[in-house]
Design a protein around this motif. Structure first.
Motif, PDB file in Angstrom:
ATOM      1  N   PHE A  11      12.242  -0.961  -1.217  1.00  0.00           N
ATOM      2  CA  PHE A  11      11.795  -2.310  -0.872  1.00  0.00           C
ATOM      3  C   PHE A  11      12.796  -3.333  -1.401  1.00  0.00           C
ATOM      4  CE2 PHE A  11       9.200  -6.098  -1.556  1.00  0.00           C
ATOM      5  CZ  PHE A  11       8.505  -6.164  -0.365  1.00  0.00           C
ATOM      6  N   ASP A  15       9.724   0.283   2.813  1.00  0.00           N
ATOM      7  CA  ASP A  15       8.346  -0.083   2.476  1.00  0.00           C
ATOM      8  C   ASP A  15       7.877   0.496   1.143  1.00  0.00           C
ATOM      9  OD1 ASP A  15       7.833   2.567   2.960  1.00  0.00           O
ATOM     10  OD2 ASP A  15       6.667   2.260   4.780  1.00  0.00           O
ATOM     11  N   SER A  16       8.795   1.067   0.357  1.00  0.00           N
ATOM     12  CA  SER A  16       8.406   1.675  -0.915  1.00  0.00           C
ATOM     13  C   SER A  16       9.265   1.112  -2.037  1.00  0.00           C
ATOM     14  CB  SER A  16       8.586   3.189  -0.860  1.00  0.00           C
ATOM     15  OG  SER A  16       7.979   3.707   0.302  1.00  0.00           O
ATOM     16  N   SER A  17       8.630   0.864  -3.168  1.00  0.00           N
ATOM     17  CA  SER A  17       9.398   0.312  -4.285  1.00  0.00           C
ATOM     18  C   SER A  17      10.304   1.393  -4.860  1.00  0.00           C
ATOM     19  CB  SER A  17       8.456  -0.215  -5.355  1.00  0.00           C
ATOM     20  OG  SER A  17       7.819   0.856  -5.995  1.00  0.00           O
ATOM     21  N   SER A 168      11.190   4.923   3.313  1.00  0.00           N
ATOM     22  CA  SER A 168       9.796   5.063   2.896  1.00  0.00           C
ATOM     23  C   SER A 168       9.677   6.381   2.141  1.00  0.00           C
ATOM     24  CB  SER A 168       8.893   5.075   4.125  1.00  0.00           C
ATOM     25  OG  SER A 168       7.601   5.507   3.780  1.00  0.00           O
ATOM     26  N   ILE A 169       8.671   6.463   1.277  1.00  0.00           N
ATOM     27  CA  ILE A 169       8.478   7.747   0.588  1.00  0.00           C
ATOM     28  C   ILE A 169       8.124   8.844   1.593  1.00  0.00           C
ATOM     29  CG2 ILE A 169       7.853   6.815  -1.669  1.00  0.00           C
ATOM     30  CD1 ILE A 169       4.894   7.382  -0.795  1.00  0.00           C
ATOM     31  N   LEU A 170       7.598   8.451   2.752  1.00  0.00           N
ATOM     32  CA  LEU A 170       7.232   9.449   3.759  1.00  0.00           C
ATOM     33  C   LEU A 170       8.464  10.100   4.385  1.00  0.00           C
ATOM     34  CD1 LEU A 170       4.349   7.529   5.572  1.00  0.00           C
ATOM     35  CD2 LEU A 170       4.178   9.153   3.703  1.00  0.00           C
ATOM     36  N   GLN A 171       9.602   9.439   4.277  1.00  0.00           N
ATOM     37  CA  GLN A 171      10.828   9.990   4.861  1.00  0.00           C
ATOM     38  C   GLN A 171      11.661  10.754   3.840  1.00  0.00           C
ATOM     39  OE1 GLN A 171      12.586   6.412   6.384  1.00  0.00           O
ATOM     40  NE2 GLN A 171      11.164   6.287   8.091  1.00  0.00           N
ATOM     41  N   MET A 172      11.235  10.741   2.583  1.00  0.00           N
ATOM     42  CA  MET A 172      12.001  11.478   1.572  1.00  0.00           C
ATOM     43  C   MET A 172      11.769  12.975   1.757  1.00  0.00           C
ATOM     44  SD  MET A 172      11.460   9.048  -1.728  1.00  0.00           S
ATOM     45  CE  MET A 172      12.721   9.788  -2.739  1.00  0.00           C
TER      46      MET A 172
ATOM     47  N   ALA B  91       4.299  12.601   6.424  1.00  0.00           N
ATOM     48  CA  ALA B  91       5.281  13.556   5.911  1.00  0.00           C
ATOM     49  C   ALA B  91       4.558  14.881   5.729  1.00  0.00           C
ATOM     50  CB  ALA B  91       5.849  13.072   4.590  1.00  0.00           C
ATOM     51  N   ARG B  93       5.138  18.286   3.926  1.00  0.00           N
ATOM     52  CA  ARG B  93       6.055  18.856   2.935  1.00  0.00           C
ATOM     53  C   ARG B  93       5.631  20.269   2.573  1.00  0.00           C
ATOM     54  NH1 ARG B  93       6.093  12.974   0.568  1.00  0.00           N
ATOM     55  NH2 ARG B  93       8.073  12.349   1.450  1.00  0.00           N
ATOM     56  N   PRO B 151       1.320   0.874   5.304  1.00  0.00           N
ATOM     57  CA  PRO B 151       1.121   0.330   3.956  1.00  0.00           C
ATOM     58  C   PRO B 151       2.440   0.184   3.186  1.00  0.00           C
ATOM     59  CG  PRO B 151       0.528   2.651   4.023  1.00  0.00           C
ATOM     60  CD  PRO B 151       0.915   2.274   5.417  1.00  0.00           C
ATOM     61  N   LEU B 152       2.363  -0.498   2.061  1.00  0.00           N
ATOM     62  CA  LEU B 152       3.481  -0.532   1.114  1.00  0.00           C
ATOM     63  C   LEU B 152       3.170   0.481   0.023  1.00  0.00           C
ATOM     64  CD1 LEU B 152       4.276  -4.306   0.486  1.00  0.00           C
ATOM     65  CD2 LEU B 152       5.504  -2.701   1.923  1.00  0.00           C
ATOM     66  N   PHE B 153       4.192   1.189  -0.435  1.00  0.00           N
ATOM     67  CA  PHE B 153       3.996   2.212  -1.454  1.00  0.00           C
ATOM     68  C   PHE B 153       4.618   1.729  -2.761  1.00  0.00           C
ATOM     69  CE2 PHE B 153       4.226   4.328   2.668  1.00  0.00           C
ATOM     70  CZ  PHE B 153       2.995   4.948   2.690  1.00  0.00           C
ATOM     71  N   LEU B 154       3.757   1.435  -3.726  1.00  0.00           N
ATOM     72  CA  LEU B 154       4.228   0.878  -4.992  1.00  0.00           C
ATOM     73  C   LEU B 154       3.667   1.685  -6.156  1.00  0.00           C
ATOM     74  CD1 LEU B 154       3.513  -2.908  -4.263  1.00  0.00           C
ATOM     75  CD2 LEU B 154       5.577  -1.647  -3.715  1.00  0.00           C
ATOM     76  N   ASP B 158       4.882  -2.033 -10.620  1.00  0.00           N
ATOM     77  CA  ASP B 158       5.363  -3.022  -9.647  1.00  0.00           C
ATOM     78  C   ASP B 158       4.371  -4.181  -9.522  1.00  0.00           C
ATOM     79  OD1 ASP B 158       7.725  -1.643  -8.843  1.00  0.00           O
ATOM     80  OD2 ASP B 158       6.456  -0.262  -7.726  1.00  0.00           O
TER      81      ASP B 158
END
Lengths: 213, 161
Positions: A11, A15-17, A168-172, B91, B93, B151-154, B158
């Motif tokens: 971000f 979309d992910s910090s 995004s974490i979904l793409q990791m 995802a 995994r 959504p945003l993933f934090l 944060d």
């Protein structure tokens, strides 16, 4: 730094910090990530290394972008182009990683440039997001180029890096997923492990003589 | 008709996979179509037919996928290439491969639960969000008043900043 994802976009680029990405990377079996636009830190045992991607279509633009960089830009990555441009990038000592080589002409990175990359310890990044999100011709072309790079790497020994290109974490991707995706273009498990060490080798290159106290 | 004896059946492998984000409820059928599309685009129809993939179970944010023995490596690559189910980003995994479902279920029983810990209102980047908290200090933010948005993933750190 034994397993590094060589390029993620936290971000506000994604979309992910950066903290969440680091945490996710730890759960996926990675111990470090290169985050574009982030500062160097360690979060929950995962090392975050800052990175900057330089966009430029000719050496002049890249030099101008390098001059504008302030503070600590982290690992400098540049998008590859044609043969002459790639050669010029390899001569710029600050550029450590060549990205986007799949989108360049087939003759843009040959055995001569690969030897040069090996001498100067400039890595070539393999972005696995193309194998996930790409379809048909785009994915086939990426697979062909990556297979060609893997063959060149085995002969000349330039550093390779693996990146998920995640926004995004979904793409990791986990280490297990990266290994299975790399098998698609013929990079075996040993090659993948070596590529995971690519960023560590760039940051801490082996010296001819090292004094150990 | 008598069932075929076990020694005459083809050998199977089972792949345990985690589905992210955990808040998303994915049905086994939708997941199968996404996996089939991914495997077909990677290996073609003949490759897909040799793998015989099927979703055996899909509950609690985990799925078990069955395939023929020796094709599990290709199935794992296919799972890694799944990025959408019914046009929603997910995802898949892969965690573990086994010869029996029992060992995967035993492994699953030892894993930490992924159920949300609760919801809270959050204020981030000058906007109001609904935050869903997960174990490990993870927070997923959903903007209020917007449906079907990503959504945003934090993390909790944060939000504290």
């Amino acid at each position: 730094m034994r397993c590094t994802d060589a390029c993620v976009y936290p971000f506000p680029l994604g979309d992910s910090s950066v903290r969440r990405m680091a945490q996710e990377a730890g759960e996926l079996g990675l111990d470090s990530i290169v985050a574009v636009g982030a500062k160097r830190c360690i979060f929950r045992g995962v090392e975050v290394v800052g990175g900057t991607v330089i966009q430029g279509t000719n050496p002049g633009e890249v030099q101008a972008a390098l001059r504008k960089l302030g503070g600590d830009p982290g690992i400098l990555m540049a998008n590859a182009g044609d043969y002459a441009f790639n050669k010029a990038l390899l001569h710029m000592s600050r550029v450590r990683v060549l990205r986007g080589i799949h989108a360049t002409p087939r003759n843009s990175f040959d055995h001569i440039l690969s030897r040069m990359a090996a001498e100067r310890q400039v890595a070539v990044d393999l972005d696995l997001s193309l194998l996930v999100s790409g379809r048909d011709y785009a994915r086939q072309k990426a697979l062909q180029r990556y297979a060609d790079l893997a063959r060149l790497q085995s002969r000349t020994g330039f550093p390779l890096t693996l990146s998920s290109g995640a926004r995004s974490i979904l793409q990791m991707k986990s280490t297990r997923d990266m290994i299975s995706l790399c098998r698609l273009f013929g990079l075996d498990e040993d090659g993948v492990e070596e590529a995971f060490l690519g960023i560590a080798n760039i940051l801490r290159p082996e010296k001819a003589v090292e004094v150990v106290e | 008709m008598k069932p075929r004896p076990p020694t005459m059946r083809g050998k199977q492998r089972y792949v345990l996979a985690r589905l992210d984000p955990p808040s998303l409820a994915v049905s086994g059928r939708d997941l199968y179509y996404a996996i089939a599309e991914s495997l077909t685009s990677l290996y073609g129809d003949s490759g897909m037919a040799c793998m015989e993939p099927s979703v055996v179970s899909c509950t609690g944010g985990y799925a078990i996928i069955r395939c023929t023995r020796s094709s599990e490596g290709r199935v794992v690559a296919g799972l890694a290439a799944v990025h959408q189910v019914q046009e929603v980003s997910v995802a898949v995994r892969s965690i573990r491969t086994s010869g029996t479902m029992r060992s995967l279920r035993r492994h699953l029983a030892g894993m930490t639960p992924r159920a949300p810990l609760g919801e809270q209102d959050a204020y981030f980047q000058g906007r109001s969000w609904t935050g869903v908290k997960y174990p490990g200090g993870k927070v997923d933010l959903f903007e209020k008043g917007f449906k079907n948005q990503q959504p945003l993933f934090l993390t909790e750190e944060d939000l504290e900043e």
